[in-house]
Structure formats: C-alpha cells, structure tokens
Design an enzyme around this catalytic site. Structure first.
Site, PDB file in Angstrom:
ATOM      1  N   HIS A  90       7.036   5.031  55.250  1.00  0.00           N
ATOM      2  CA  HIS A  90       6.434   4.742  54.017  1.00  0.00           C
ATOM      3  C   HIS A  90       6.497   5.827  52.954  1.00  0.00           C
ATOM      4  CE1 HIS A  90       3.752   1.536  56.290  1.00  0.00           C
ATOM      5  NE2 HIS A  90       5.292   1.424  56.407  1.00  0.00           N
ATOM      6  N   SER A 170       4.759  11.434  48.936  1.00  0.00           N
ATOM      7  CA  SER A 170       4.297  10.369  47.936  1.00  0.00           C
ATOM      8  C   SER A 170       3.493   9.451  48.654  1.00  0.00           C
ATOM      9  CB  SER A 170       5.377   9.749  47.214  1.00  0.00           C
ATOM     10  OG  SER A 170       6.141   9.030  48.116  1.00  0.00           O
ATOM     11  N   ARG A 236       0.493   0.571  51.757  1.00  0.00           N
ATOM     12  CA  ARG A 236       0.519   0.015  53.164  1.00  0.00           C
ATOM     13  C   ARG A 236      -0.542   0.669  53.999  1.00  0.00           C
ATOM     14  NH1 ARG A 236       7.145   0.545  52.972  1.00  0.00           N
ATOM     15  NH2 ARG A 236       6.206   2.264  51.718  1.00  0.00           N
TER      16      ARG A 236
END
Length: 586
Positions: A90, A170, A236
């Site tokens: 992710h 990030s 997410r």
C-alpha cells in the site's frame, strides 16, 4: 540516518520526475494484449477463442483451483511477514477503479460488458451472486506518453498508480500536499501528526484520526458510541485490523521521534521537525522491507541475482511501478492470508476477553480497535502466530473467496476472482510470456507444468481448464509454482519482484513494430553505455547485455538484428520474438 543501508528517501524540495509521482501511468515491461489492440480486455468478447480455446471464467478458476478449505502453517515465519507485505504494498501501488459515467453503466446491477463495467460471470449453481455475475469496475485509465514508442502502444489504454511508487512512507503521510496537511497537527507547532480527538487506548496512547466526512461506511457494533473509519496516508487503512494496527504504530512512532528531536533541537521549526522525522520514518520503512522482508520473499539467491548490495543513493533512478508487479506478482501475498485473526494476551495465549475472529468479521471494523483492547492483542497475534503457508493445492482461504466484504457493496466478493479479472482488465500477457521475459523455460506440455507445479492434480486441472499453456493467467501461474529454496515465491514472481525492487542506472520501454518487439533503452544523465555488440540469435543473445556505467559522458548505441549503430537518443534492440534475460531494470 547515514548508517542505514537503505535510505532512498526523496529529499524535501527535490524536483520529482513525472514518471513516479502520484496519478501517473504504470510502466509496461511487455506490451498489453487487448483484444481490440487498444482497450478491450482479455475475455471482453466471451466467445472469442485464444489459441483455440475460450478463457475460463475467473470465478470458475477460483472455485475449482484456488479455493481451499484449509491453510497449513509456515514453520519459519510469523503472521507479521504477511501483514507487512500488505502494508508495504500500500506504500508503493494503488490502482483506482473507474466510476460509472453513463446511465447504462450500472456496474452493481448489470452483467453486461459496458465500459467501465467488466462483470465476472458465475455458474448457475454458484451462490456468490443471484444475478449471475460478480460486479467489477475496470481500473481507471491513464495517459501513457513516452518518446520513441509507436503509435499503437501510444493509443493503448494504460492504468494509473494513484500513489507515489517510491518506498517513501506515503502510507503514513499521504501522496498529495492536501492529504499531507490534513494528517498533520499544524496547530501544535511540534512537527507531529494529528491524532484522534475522541478516543485513546486504556494507557492514554493515541489512535488515528477519523476521516473528514462523517458518518463513514465502516462497520459498527451497534452498541454505544459510534467509531468511524480511521484516516491515514493510504485510504485502505480500514481494510483489516492488522493494517490499522501497523498504521497506528507508525503514527505513534512519528510523534515519539518528533518529540525527541524537539527536545534535542529546541530551535528547530515545526516544519523542520516534521520533515526530519519523516525522513527517518521513510528510511525505517526501506530498511525493514529491503533488509528483512524482500530476502525472505524471493529467497537469498534471487535477492543476490536481481537486487544485490545497495550501492548508495542515486537521485536519477526511475522507481516507477510496473503493471505486472502491481497487478500480479506482488499479489502473491493473497495466498498467505489466514482465515483466522488471533488476538493474544500478555502471555501470548488466546485473549480471555477478546477471542480469535474469523477474517470476515474483522474487515472495515475499526470499532474493534477502540472497544476491544486497542492494537496490542492484534500485534501480539501478528508476531506470536505462525504465518499461513502456500501450496499448489491450498492457495486461497474460503474466507477471502466466499466471505470477503468491501464497503458499499451489497454482497460478498471473491478476492481470487477479482485478481484474475484485474489481470485481464489490464490485459497482461500470459504466464508463458512472463516466464520467457525472465529467462525461464516455456510451458509446452502437461509434463512441463507438472515439473513446475510439483502437484500433478493441480497441473492437470489448470491445463484442462485453460486448454493451452499460453492462456494461463500470469497471477495463477506464478502462484502455483513450486517455491524456491528459502523463499515464499516461485521463480517467476521472484524475478518480477526482484526486478521491481532493483534500482538501475538506465531504462527501456517496449513497443511493437512489424510483428516484433522493440526495446528503446537509454542511460540516465552521467552514465555511459558500455558493452560489446550483441545480436539476437536462435538460442538467445550472442553476448552479455550492455550496461550503464558511471561516467560523465553519455553514449547511446543502437543494436538491431546483428548490426550496431551509434545514435544520440536511445539504444534500440530489435527482438524477433521475445525478451531474454537481461540485467537492465525496465
């Protein structure tokens, strides 16, 4: 930070190249194979024959090959290996879905192929969906612009990586200035991240802040105070409790380090404190991934072959995410998902108040963090529970093929079917094409597949269902390969993951012309192309490939079908059929 071996963090105010910033197209290592040459995915025309056979429905492949009612345990590693894989994925890739833009494109209620809907067909006896299909949105299209590519490839639909492809944390800080500022505690003037203003754990430690738009769609327990979706650098975050726990851990670690730096450097501004802490957190993500995670996933031999020792920070590198890495290879971890989430007490036994949970009861449920003991029982479960092992006949737990839930969906979804359909949506070349790309032998017969899979029954099912080896979806093929020694992947995924993680000093793109493939290669500024002339012969290259060496002079060479020419802009390698093994980072 200098003593950390993997400090690839892009410094503040460094000019970002457009090929690895957020919302840019993923790179193609092999051209897409759209049915119409431009945008219709594999399987769009359901009656179309591929090598003489129709492609099987992803749901059929999932039910008959991938679905497993049991998962063996991995004797070597804990569940943390699995959870870190999802977490770091992710940080580097996120492919957004298209949204319906026309009245006829009702992807939730239609089984017709109407852009952007590409529904997954199901059999009559399948209880996954009463309407005859599982809804599926195609990935959002992106622009692909590259000097030297032919008009055919320029017109092909490409897919977006919505986040930065750098391993830059990030996932903690966000990938846009707007999101970054939303996650910061700007009023505190302390360089810290914002925390939840309603809840904290029993010891007074903070949770992630809630999303800005309330009420959110996250699950609720129906008792007492509402707990909305958490907000973090990646949207997410709420998919599972382990993800929430890791995000919370890094939020707290950022604020702890920022506090220590403030104590040491009282004269620093809030901005300096934030940026210096962010560099440390980014470096820690890189160290854990490249030192402790990737070698265990692809094995020490593949790590040495495809990645090797770290050679220092290089601001000219192109770390763009490749389509096959994001869509297939790095999704190997879905086969390691455990059907049970274990929550442990301080003695690392099943928690007396918070028992183990079936996976589907943990999805999009941040209330369980706030109301059921915080992140500690989950973290203990991650480090104190053996990971799930992967076998050709025990691939995907039924929790993820029959009972997966997503926000705003009215029915369960099948993760295995979604992965297969996503690969076809992106029109990735088949399993054999990628084996050749990595210098591996092609599968020409059932015996070849048996040797690779090491499970005769699974090999027979695959070839019977697909009809022809070239039709096998790359995600399935890579998943069923026998694991390399000391790894958790077979040779294909070890190659593709290793190539993505390796940073080189040159690059090339692929285009097609006259039925063949053309690779346009260039060295980055300050590097010189070195190596003998090479030609594509019947059995491969006549010599080793050129390399980009560190000098102040650029020299680019054109190599094409046995002749060598010097050019100013690029190296052209005309491939008559396929790309062999090379040491270029694509």
């Amino acid at each position: 930070i200098k003593r950390f071996p993997y400090n690839l963090f892009l410094p503040t105010n460094t000019h970002c190249r457009s090929d690895y910033t957020a919302n840019t197209a993923m790179v193609r290592w092999l051209p897409a194979e759209y049915e119409d040459g431009q945008r219709e995915p594999k399987g769009w025309n359901r009656e179309r024959l591929h090598n003489g056979f129709q492609l099987p429905s992803p749901r059929k492949v999932s039910r008959e090959i991938l679905r497993s009612s049991s998962k063996p345990i991995d004797e070597d590693y804990s569940q943390m290996l699995v959870e870190w894989g999802q977490y770091i994925d992710h940080d580097v890739t996120f492919t957004p879905q298209s949204a319906g833009v026309s009245p006829e494109a009702d992807c939730l209620n239609s089984c017709e192929n109407v852009h952007p809907c590409f529904p997954i067909q199901i059999d009559d006896d399948d209880v996954a969906g009463a309407q005859g299909c599982i809804p599926f949105y195609r990935s959002a299209p992106g622009c692909f612009v590259s000097v030297g590519c032919d008009i055919g490839q320029a017109l092909q639909q490409q897919q977006i990586n919505a986040i930065t492809s750098f391993m830059d944390a990030s996932v903690v800080y966000g990938h846009t200035p707007t999101l970054e500022n939303l996650l910061r505690d700007l009023s505190g003037q302390n360089g810290k991240l914002a925390v939840n203003d309603r809840f904290e754990d029993p010891r007074g430690r903070p949770y992630l802040p809630f999303v800005a738009t309330l009420p959110s769609a996250c699950q609720q327990d129906g008792k007492g105070h509402r707990v909305d979706c958490f907000n973090a650098g990646d949207s997410r975050v709420n998919e599972g409790l382990p993800l929430i726990a890791l995000h919370t851990l890094w939020l707290r670690e950022h604020n702890r380090i920022a506090g220590e730096l403030k104590h040491i450097n009282g004269h620093w501004s809030a901005e300096t404190l934030y940026q210096e802490t962010r560099k440390i957190i980014g470096a820690l993500h890189q160290i854990i991934t490249m030192r402790d995670y990737i070698p265990k996933i692809i094995g020490p031999a593949s790590f040495d072959r495809h990645i090797g020792p770290y050679g220092g920070y290089d601001p000219t590198v192109d770390p763009s995410a490749s389509n096959v890495f994001a869509t297939a290879a790095f999704r190997f971890g879905h086969a390691t998902i455990s059907p049970i989430l274990k929550r442990l007490n301080e003695s690392f036994q099943e928690h007396e108040h918070f028992p183990h949970l079936r996976l589907h009861k943990t999805l999009f449920s941040p209330w369980r963090i706030v109301k059921e003991g915080g992140i500690e029982p989950i973290l203990r479960g991650m480090v104190g529970t053996a990971a799930s092992a992967v076998g050709a006949n025990t691939l995907m737990a039924e929790e993820v093929t029959e009972r997966m839930v997503v926000l705003n969906a009215r029915r369960h979804v099948d993760l295995a079917s979604l992965n297969l359909q996503r690969g076809r949506d992106h029109s990735l070349p088949g399993y054999n094409s990628w084996r050749e790309f990595c210098g591996l032998s092609r599968v020409e017969s059932l015996e070849d597949l048996r040797e690779i899979v090491r499970d005769d029954e699974v090999a027979e099912k695959i070839l019977r269902m697909y009809g022809h080896p070239d039709n096998i979806d790359v995600w399935l093929g890579g998943l069923v390969e026998n694991l390399l020694p000391g790894s958790r992947t077979g040779p294909l995924f070890a190659c593709l993951i290793g190539r993505q993680m390796k940073i080189k000093n040159g690059n090339f793109i692929l285009s097609s012309t006259s039925g063949g493939l053309v690779a346009l290669y260039s060295c980055y500024h300050g590097f010189q192309l070195e190596g003998p002339a090479i030609v594509w012969e019947r059995n491969g290259w006549s010599d080793g490939p050129p390399q980009c060496a560190g000098t102040r002079t650029e020299r680019n060479v054109v190599i094409s079908c046995g002749r060598v020419e010097h050019g100013r802009d690029f190296l052209m390698i005309q491939l008559l059929k396929h790309i062999p093994e090379t040491n270029f980072r694509l």
